[in-house]
Design a protein around this motif. Structure first.
Motif, short mmCIF file in Angstrom:
data_model
loop_
_atom_site.label_atom_id
_atom_site.label_comp_id
_atom_site.label_asym_id
_atom_site.label_seq_id
_atom_site.Cartn_x
_atom_site.Cartn_y
_atom_site.Cartn_z
N ALA A 198 -4.57 6.96 -6.37
CA ALA A 198 -4.89 7.98 -7.80
C ALA A 198 -6.10 7.73 -8.42
CB ALA A 198 -3.82 8.06 -8.39
N GLY A 199 -6.28 6.33 -8.85
CA GLY A 199 -7.35 6.03 -9.45
C GLY A 199 -8.70 6.03 -8.74
N ARG A 200 -8.65 5.90 -7.62
CA ARG A 200 -9.94 5.85 -6.78
C ARG A 200 -10.52 7.25 -6.61
NH1 ARG A 200 -8.71 5.71 -0.93
NH2 ARG A 200 -8.55 7.88 -1.07
N ALA A 218 -7.87 11.64 -14.25
CA ALA A 218 -6.57 12.35 -13.65
C ALA A 218 -5.44 11.36 -13.60
CB ALA A 218 -6.83 13.08 -12.54
N ALA A 219 -5.75 10.19 -13.00
CA ALA A 219 -4.90 9.31 -12.97
C ALA A 219 -4.37 8.73 -14.30
CB ALA A 219 -5.59 8.09 -12.06
N ALA A 220 -5.39 8.53 -15.15
CA ALA A 220 -4.75 7.86 -16.47
C ALA A 220 -4.08 8.78 -17.24
CB ALA A 220 -6.27 7.83 -17.18
N LEU A 221 -4.32 10.15 -17.14
CA LEU A 221 -3.60 11.38 -17.64
C LEU A 221 -2.34 11.29 -17.07
CD1 LEU A 221 -6.03 14.16 -17.87
CD2 LEU A 221 -5.02 13.13 -19.91
N SER A 222 -1.96 11.05 -15.72
CA SER A 222 -0.60 11.03 -15.25
C SER A 222 0.17 9.67 -15.63
CB SER A 222 -0.73 11.49 -13.89
OG SER A 222 -2.00 10.84 -13.21
N GLY A 223 -0.40 9.05 -16.69
CA GLY A 223 0.47 7.97 -17.21
C GLY A 223 -0.02 6.49 -16.13
N ILE A 224 -0.84 6.36 -15.45
CA ILE A 224 -1.35 5.22 -14.97
C ILE A 224 -2.18 4.45 -15.65
CG2 ILE A 224 -2.54 4.12 -12.82
CD1 ILE A 224 -1.67 6.78 -11.34
N ASN A 225 -1.98 3.14 -15.89
CA ASN A 225 -2.98 2.29 -16.85
C ASN A 225 -4.18 1.74 -15.60
OD1 ASN A 225 -4.46 0.39 -17.94
ND2 ASN A 225 -2.66 -0.48 -19.10
N VAL A 226 -5.14 2.71 -15.64
CA VAL A 226 -6.16 2.36 -14.35
C VAL A 226 -6.72 0.99 -14.44
CG1 VAL A 226 -8.34 3.19 -13.58
CG2 VAL A 226 -6.58 4.88 -14.49
N LEU A 273 0.71 -1.25 -0.08
CA LEU A 273 -0.07 0.00 0.09
C LEU A 273 0.95 1.22 -0.10
CD1 LEU A 273 -2.98 -0.91 2.34
CD2 LEU A 273 -2.91 -1.00 -0.09
N ARG A 274 2.15 1.13 0.53
CA ARG A 274 3.00 2.39 0.59
C ARG A 274 3.70 2.33 -0.69
NH1 ARG A 274 6.64 2.67 4.43
NH2 ARG A 274 6.10 0.38 5.48
N SER A 275 3.55 1.46 -1.38
CA SER A 275 4.52 1.48 -2.65
C SER A 275 3.85 2.15 -3.77
CB SER A 275 4.81 0.12 -2.97
OG SER A 275 3.69 -0.44 -3.71
N ARG A 276 4.46 2.12 -4.86
CA ARG A 276 3.73 2.65 -6.11
C ARG A 276 2.41 2.06 -6.53
NH1 ARG A 276 4.77 1.50 -11.67
NH2 ARG A 276 5.97 -0.48 -11.22
N PHE A 277 2.35 0.93 -6.40
CA PHE A 277 1.07 0.27 -6.55
C PHE A 277 -0.02 0.87 -5.69
CE2 PHE A 277 4.07 -3.24 -7.72
CZ PHE A 277 4.07 -3.15 -8.75
N GLY A 278 0.14 0.99 -4.31
CA GLY A 278 -0.81 1.51 -3.54
C GLY A 278 -1.12 3.05 -4.02
N ARG A 279 -0.01 3.89 -4.27
CA ARG A 279 -0.24 5.33 -4.94
C ARG A 279 -1.09 5.48 -6.11
NH1 ARG A 279 5.21 5.68 -3.33
NH2 ARG A 279 5.89 5.82 -5.54
N ASN A 280 -0.76 4.35 -6.87
CA ASN A 280 -1.79 4.08 -8.34
C ASN A 280 -3.02 3.87 -7.79
OD1 ASN A 280 0.90 4.65 -9.65
ND2 ASN A 280 0.83 2.58 -10.70
N ARG A 282 -5.48 -1.94 -15.60
CA ARG A 282 -4.41 -2.77 -15.12
C ARG A 282 -4.23 -2.69 -13.55
NH1 ARG A 282 1.15 -2.31 -17.88
NH2 ARG A 282 -0.09 -2.74 -19.92
N SER A 283 -4.15 -1.47 -13.27
CA SER A 283 -3.77 -1.29 -11.92
C SER A 283 -5.08 -1.81 -10.82
CB SER A 283 -3.82 0.22 -11.51
OG SER A 283 -4.38 0.68 -10.47
N LYS A 284 -6.42 -1.73 -11.46
CA LYS A 284 -7.51 -2.28 -10.67
C LYS A 284 -7.41 -3.70 -10.78
CE LYS A 284 -11.24 1.04 -11.20
NZ LYS A 284 -12.43 1.35 -11.88
N ILE A 285 -7.03 -4.18 -11.85
CA ILE A 285 -6.99 -5.93 -11.90
C ILE A 285 -5.88 -6.48 -10.84
CG2 ILE A 285 -6.53 -7.80 -13.42
CD1 ILE A 285 -7.44 -6.33 -15.78
N LEU A 286 -4.75 -5.56 -10.69
CA LEU A 286 -3.90 -6.13 -10.08
C LEU A 286 -4.25 -6.04 -8.44
CD1 LEU A 286 -0.80 -6.64 -9.45
CD2 LEU A 286 -0.55 -4.30 -9.23
#
Lengths: 331, 302
Positions: free
Chosen positions: A191-193, A198-206, A181-188, A208-212
């Motif tokens: 952000a997606g939540r 905005a999350a997609a615009l900053s380069g997060i594959n929303v 949760l404190r790693s990059r994944f947690g931040r992603n 994929r991050s949700k599936i993870l």
């Protein structure tokens, strides 16, 4: 707390483990068993917190994912005589695969649609046990993790062994989840939540991050399922009713759905409520009907009151109050 | 051929009841943007009201309106006391997206617990106004009885009434306006709060009818833990989602699709797929159309 380095945090978990070890030696059998149940709920609730609080996806079907974990554990244990640790690893992996499949569907859905799909899963999946003979039907399959090793001494009971396994698993998974949760994944996820665009615009594959998030959460839930069936000694559809999925959500809300550090509050409450209800019922001497329904009524009432009055959980509430106080002192 | 006819008739009757339940869920969703998981609990409570009326007056035709009025009153009360407070208290923070779902689940538990406390967990019985023994053609008995015909007729009449209410009356216009955009509706003088309560009570009433007919079409016995009500909870909900959550016609189509497919699966594949079949149908439909059969694409972000 945030200033502590990862290594120190690990120290914190080791210390709590030692305290649990000392506690486990000092209390009676019933308390040890309840301790094991609390550890199971800690694992299960943290999987919900990860999914709902951080990644913003609702699951009413975590009971079904727990069932997947439990069934894969028992089948690998009974058919291939896997060692205990490997059994739990298998439970995690297979539940995670199930979660990835569900997550792929979930990433396309949102809000009510996702809640509905997972709800249907929670009701549908356990009934599959009646369909295939390997799953043991309605009466279930016995799950035996074996006696405690003899080196632990004569007085070492089965329940204490359960407690050790469950508590160790809970500590490890809490440590892992907290770090994820404190790693990059947690931040992603966060952000997606808060804002998908905005999350997609900053380069997060929303998606994929949700599936993870769904995959990891399912793995943790699978571990909880295997632990739960270890403590009750049997894997059957009736061990994973819809109410289990609901209690997990209740536990997550009581803990504060976005604060992992509150997870003990929810777990202890879920285990303590039947006992409190029992004590209340005998003290006041209410009717038999009320006695049987009191635990359920208390859980529901507590859930409703929490959502209405401490919606983001006691930990978050405390933090907000502290922040407000600090702001006032500055002026 | 005969079996096919039976399967279709069973599917349509079951689907009609699911449609009613789905309608209740759609009505609440449209008026307050909340998925009401407690809908089946409220339907159960209304059925108990109907049962009490049945005990006193011994007539189904008194029991049904009593259940409807009771259901509507309970729903209105919940909206007034509970949902308004919920919207006010927990619309910020990470909980906001899940608060309504969790709150209505809590409500479901509370209602079920209260029912078990007042009426006990044992089965109580409700008898339909006409027989549930099937019509016979020659020496064969159809799976279609006067009671099932009555069920279908009631559902059709209720749906027509609701459609007329929504399309032709001023109240219906304000219901649609508040669903479309609460802010604009309020600015044009629609009493949005009242309309919300009204939406909930309409839902309570149609849920009550679903509960009553679900019970008499089953074996007549019901209890808080009976399988009929788990089925009502799931099916109404799945039907509403299949239909796309936004329109009454979607709810009806969703209910009928669900009823028919489940009926065919049970008859021709395996009867032990009872609970998993709805889930599979839902998954397949959502994979093809994530917004439901009749749904607006943007609506799924709700």
């Amino acid at each position: 707390m945030d200033k502590l380095k990862g290594a120190n945090k690990l120290g914190l978990y080791v210390v709590s483990g030692f305290i649990l070890f000392l506690l486990g030696n000092r209390v009676d059998e019933l308390r040890v068993y309840q301790g094991a149940s609390i550890a199971v709920f800690v694992v299960a609730i943290s999987s919900i917190i990860l999914l709902t609080g951080y990644s913003g996806q609702v699951s009413l079907g975590h009971g079904a994912l727990m069932a997947i974990g439990a069934y894969s554990a028992v089948i690998s244990r009974n058919s291939f005589h896997t060692p205990v640790i490997l059994t739990f690893v298998i439970a995690v992996l297979i539940a995670a695969i199930g979660g990835a499949l569900l997550g792929a569907a979930a990433a396309r859905l949102s809000g009510p649609y996702l809640a509905g799909t997972t709800l249907a899963l929670a009701i549908g999946l356990p009934s599959l046990a009646n369909q295939f003979s390997i799953l043991g039907g309605e009466q279930g399959i016995f799950f035996d993790v074996g006696f405690p090793p003899p080196s632990l001494g004569e007085g070492f009971t089965q329940y204490k062994w359960f407690f050790w396994i469950a508590a160790l698993a809970a500590l490890i998974s809490m440590w892992l989840v907290a770090n994820i949760l404190r790693s990059r994944f947690g931040r992603n996820w966060r952000a997606g939540r808060s804002n998908e665009t905005a999350a997609a615009l900053s380069g997060i594959n929303v998606s994929r991050s949700k599936i993870l998030a769904f995959t990891i959460s399912a793995g943790v839930a699978g571990l909880a399922g295997a632990l739960l069936s270890m403590t009750i000694g049997i894997v059957s559809p009736s061990a994973f009713p819809l109410t289990l999925s609901f209690s997990l959500l209740t536990g997550a809300v009581l803990s504060g759905v976005s604060t992992l550090s509150g997870v003990m509050i929810g777990a202890v409450t879920l285990v303590a409520i039947p006992e409190i209800a029992d004590a209340v019922a005998t003290r006041i001497g209410v009717s038999e009907r009320l006695t049987t329904n009191l635990p359920g009524l208390m859980v529901s009432t507590l859930l409703i009151l929490t959502v209405l009055f401490v919606p983001n959980g006691p930990v978050e509430q405390h933090r907000t109050r502290q922040a407000r106080k600090a702001a006032r002192e500055k002026h | 051929m005969f079996q096919l006819l039976n399967t279709i008739l069973i599917g349509i009757t079951a689907g009609a009841i699911y449609s009613l339940m789905a309608t209740a869920i759609v009505l609440v969703w449209r008026s307050t943007r909340v998925i009401n998981f407690a809908q089946a609990g409220m339907a159960l409570l209304s059925t108990y009201f109907g049962y009490e009326a049945m005990v006193h007056f011994n007539s189904f035709w008194i029991a049904l309106p009593v259940a409807m009025v009771g259901g509507a009153a309970v729903a209105a009360l919940i909206e007034l006391v509970f949902m308004r407070l919920l919207v006010k208290r927990s619309s910020t923070g990470p909980i906001a997206a899940v608060a309504p779902i969790i709150a209505t689940l809590g409500l479901l538990g509370l209602i079920k617990g209260l029912i078990s406390t007042f009426w006990g967990g044992a089965d109580v019985r409700l008898v339909g106004p006409v027989t549930n023994i099937g019509y016979s053609i020659g020496d064969k008995t159809l799976a279609f009885s006067p009671l099932k015909l009555l069920t279908l007729c009631t559902v059709v009449v209720l749906m027509l009434l609701l459609t007329v209410l929504f399309q032709k009356s001023n109240i219906g216009l304000s219901l649609r306006a508040s669903a479309y955009s609460p802010e604009i509706a309020r600015l044009s003088g629609v009493k949005v709060d009242f309309v919300r309560t009204l939406g909930w009570s309409l839902a309570g009433a149609s849920g009550a009818v679903a509960g009553m007919f679900q019970t008499v079409n089953g074996n007549g016995a019901f209890s808080p833990e009976s399988i009929e009500f788990s089925l009502l909870l799931i099916s109404g909900f799945i039907a509403a989602i299949i239909g796309g959550l936004e329109s009454l016609i979607g709810a009806v189509i969703g209910g009928l699709v669900l009823g028919l497919v489940v009926s065919f699966v049970l008859m021709y594949i395996s009867s032990s797929l009872f609970f998993i079949a709805p889930f599979l149908i839902l998954l397949i439909i959502l994979f093809i159309r994530p917004q439901g059969i009749i749904g607006v694409k943007a609506a799924r972000r709700g």
